[in-house]
Write an enzyme that holds these catalytic residues in place. Structure first.
Site, PDB file in Angstrom:
ATOM      1  N   GLY A  72       0.821  -1.198   0.000  1.00 18.13           N
ATOM      2  CA  GLY A  72       0.000   0.000   0.000  1.00 18.13           C
ATOM      3  C   GLY A  72       0.855   1.248   0.000  1.00 18.13           C
ATOM      4  O   GLY A  72       1.994   1.252  -0.481  1.00 18.13           O
ATOM      5  N   SER A  73       0.330   2.312   0.563  1.00 19.67           N
ATOM      6  CA  SER A  73       1.006   3.604   0.556  1.00 19.67           C
ATOM      7  C   SER A  73       2.129   3.660   1.585  1.00 19.67           C
ATOM      8  O   SER A  73       2.174   2.869   2.532  1.00 19.67           O
ATOM      9  CB  SER A  73       0.004   4.718   0.851  1.00 19.67           C
ATOM     10  OG  SER A  73      -0.452   4.614   2.195  1.00 19.67           O
ATOM     11  N   GLY A  95       2.553   2.144   5.474  1.00 25.64           N
ATOM     12  CA  GLY A  95       3.743   1.467   5.977  1.00 25.64           C
ATOM     13  C   GLY A  95       4.296   2.103   7.234  1.00 25.64           C
ATOM     14  O   GLY A  95       4.782   1.413   8.141  1.00 25.64           O
ATOM     15  N   GLU A 136       5.679  -3.356   1.019  1.00 27.43           N
ATOM     16  CA  GLU A 136       5.743  -2.970  -0.397  1.00 27.43           C
ATOM     17  C   GLU A 136       4.950  -1.673  -0.523  1.00 27.43           C
ATOM     18  O   GLU A 136       3.726  -1.683  -0.598  1.00 27.43           O
ATOM     19  CB  GLU A 136       5.135  -4.071  -1.283  1.00 27.43           C
ATOM     20  CG  GLU A 136       5.885  -5.382  -1.267  1.00 27.43           C
ATOM     21  CD  GLU A 136       7.197  -5.336  -2.025  1.00 27.43           C
ATOM     22  OE1 GLU A 136       7.508  -4.282  -2.626  1.00 27.43           O
ATOM     23  OE2 GLU A 136       7.920  -6.342  -2.031  1.00 27.43           O
ATOM     24  N   CYS A 144       2.169   0.107  -8.889  1.00 27.99           N
ATOM     25  CA  CYS A 144       3.236   0.649  -8.041  1.00 27.99           C
ATOM     26  C   CYS A 144       4.518   0.817  -8.847  1.00 27.99           C
ATOM     27  O   CYS A 144       5.395   1.597  -8.457  1.00 27.99           O
ATOM     28  CB  CYS A 144       3.470  -0.233  -6.814  1.00 27.99           C
ATOM     29  SG  CYS A 144       3.609  -1.969  -7.189  1.00 27.99           S
TER      30      CYS A 144
END
Length: 513
Positions: free
Chosen positions: A244-245, A249, A266, A300
């Site tokens: 995700g963003s 994270g 990630e 991404c």
């Protein structure tokens, strides 16, 4: 068929029914799911409670305690059967991905193919979970390392690859002897229900063939942030793989670290490509176009920054702008369309905000306008945008999950490389060049600082054979191929004495009568 006449809710119901998903799991709930193709509702799911999620995690931990005792090649047989079931369901599941995410047909099918590919990889891996034999200084001793399953693995996935990312984690985690607990994005939970149903078919075949497998080996938790927090904080989850963003994270990483659990993060990617004077411009044009516009810029690994040498700038950029203006935008279910919709209004608003910020920095914007709003008022189709920037400033250093390509000139290779690395993110990168020295430098220690560095292909579209992930604010996690399997296991160093004496390491003496 026009966007206004598409009945996606009926089609989704038919697909889910064919795949074995019970109607009560996607009707009558509180979580409304909308297809970005039309903006209209296609399901209403029941959300798990925090207490229910905790109970499910306890059950997954119990499943792990049984599954870890099954020999790894037999665990691989389950994943082989999963691959077979995915092959049989590829058309249906790929269609569902396209409907729920807005991917063009080939990309929806390609995502399921990634799932099949990682199953094939994991089956082979199930016979290669090897450690090392290590030289020891003590006679009649053997030293080695062994790898053991970790536990119930938490998986938090994003909307843009709603099923492939689960498979990267789950296929490896399961052959390694773990169970999995999956919280999909609230924007794309229907594909998760479908995937779980496919997994359960494979599990039933495995058991019918004489395999021993516990219930709750794979669990799906539908819900929002509160369910994700249960997953992150539960003491029976030793590892959470979260996609995700960067903001997500930053929240997840410290919470896991506070209880000494592992994280596989990630996160954001602000990916760039360098176009050198010797680049094959026909090849470059195709590579840039797909990387920047594919999946409506919502990968991404999407290309977001392009550094073009001043000697080829006036040749390449007008050709690129022409391609941007001519690309077909519309329903991803219709053959010929290459760019589908943004996931929702929030994504559209962020794109427009970034374009305004770029204009304020002196950027020249081509494209970026909304289209098809007359046909589908609740869907957000946009023309991909090229923004010629005087410098790498303002929004250029941020990741905007939309089809915006910032283009900048450079004069020297060292200048381009410094600009390339001068952002907080470090996922994927590429260079287009026929100069061997530039190519080799780009992939060397002083070159790209990203986890993925390519030559003469774009930064988007990774294969499962290599480890996937990036550095810096991208999080440092690695999934999929190579030796990424090790993150789902714990390492033990073993020393075995098969002699009759007890020599100590480092020549230490400790003699007792």
């Amino acid at each position: 068929m026009t966007l206004a006449t598409l009945d996606l809710a009926a089609e989704v119901k038919a697909i889910l029914s064919d795949l074995g998903v019970k109607a009560e799991s996607y009707t009558g709930g509180t979580l409304a799911v909308r297809s970005p193709i039309t903006g209209l509702e296609i399901g209403k799911l029941r959300e798990e409670t925090a207490a229910g999620a905790a109970k499910a995690i306890d059950a997954a931990h119990a499943a792990f305690l049984e599954w870890r005792l099954v020999p790894a090649p037999k665990r691989g047989e389950l994943i082989r059967l999963l691959g077979e079931e995915l092959r049989a369901a590829k058309t249906a599941l790929g269609r569902l991905v396209s409907i729920e995410v807005g991917k063009v047909t080939s990309e929806g099918l390609g995502e399921v193919q990634e799932m099949i590919d990682i199953c094939d990889f994991a089956v082979g891996l199930s016979r290669q979970l090897y450690g090392l034999t290590i030289a020891t200084e003590r006679s009649e001793h053997r030293m080695m390392e062994t790898w053991h399953p970790l536990g119930a693995i938490g998986i938090i996935s994003a909307f843009n690859f709603p099923v492939a990312v689960w498979s990267w984690n789950a296929a490896l985690a399961i052959v390694c002897g773990n169970s999995t607990v999956w919280k999909p994005s609230e924007k794309t939970p229907l594909t998760a229900l479908a995937t779980q149903a496919i997994f359960e078919k494979a599990l039933a075949r495995f058991v019918a063939d004489g395999g021993k497998a516990p219930k709750n080996l794979s669990t799906v938790l539908i819900g929002g942030r509160d369910i994700g927090e249960v997953l992150v904080d539960h003491d029976k989850i030793p590892l959470v793989s979260a996609t995700g963003s960067t903001a997500m994270g930053r929240a997840v990483g410290p919470r896991l670290a506070s209880r000494f659990a592992r994280s596989l993060l990630e996160l954001g990617g602000n990916n760039a490509a360098i176009v050198a004077p010797t680049a094959d411009l026909d090849l470059t044009l195709r590579g840039v176009a797909f990387s920047a516009m594919g999946t409506a810029g919502q990968r991404c690994t999407s290309l977001r920054r392009l550094f073009v040498h001043d000697s080829v700038y006036e040749t390449l950029v007008p050709r690129l702008a022409k391609a941007y203006q001519s690309v077909t935008i519309g329903s991803p279910l219709e053959n010929g369309n290459l760019v589908g919709p943004l996931i929702d209004k929030a994504a559209y608003d962020k794109m427009q905000k970034a374009l305004e910020a770029a204009r304020a920095e002196g950027g020249k914007v081509t494209g970026g306008e909304r289209v098809h709003q007359d046909e589908a008022a609740d869907a957000y189709y946009v023309r991909p945008a090229i923004v010629e920037m005087p410098a790498q400033s303002g929004p250029v250093k941020d990741e905007t999950f939309a089809p915006i390509l910032y283009v900048m000139k450079y004069s020297s290779f060292d200048e381009a490389l410094a600009l390339h690395n001068d952002v907080p993110q470090g996922l994927s990168s590429s260079i287009f060049t026929n100069d061997m020295r530039e190519a080799e430098t780009f992939v060397s220690a002083r070159g790209s600082d990203c986890g993925i560095a390519n030559v003469n292909i774009g930064p988007s579209g990774a294969e499962i054979g290599g480890a996937f992930g990036g550095e810096k604010e991208t999080g440092g996690g690695r999934e999929s191929g190579s030796d990424a399997w090790r993150v789902y296991m714990r390492r033990a160093t073993n020393t075995l004495n098969y002699g009759r004496t007890l020599p100590l390491a480092q020549g230490v003496k400790f003699d007792i009568e």
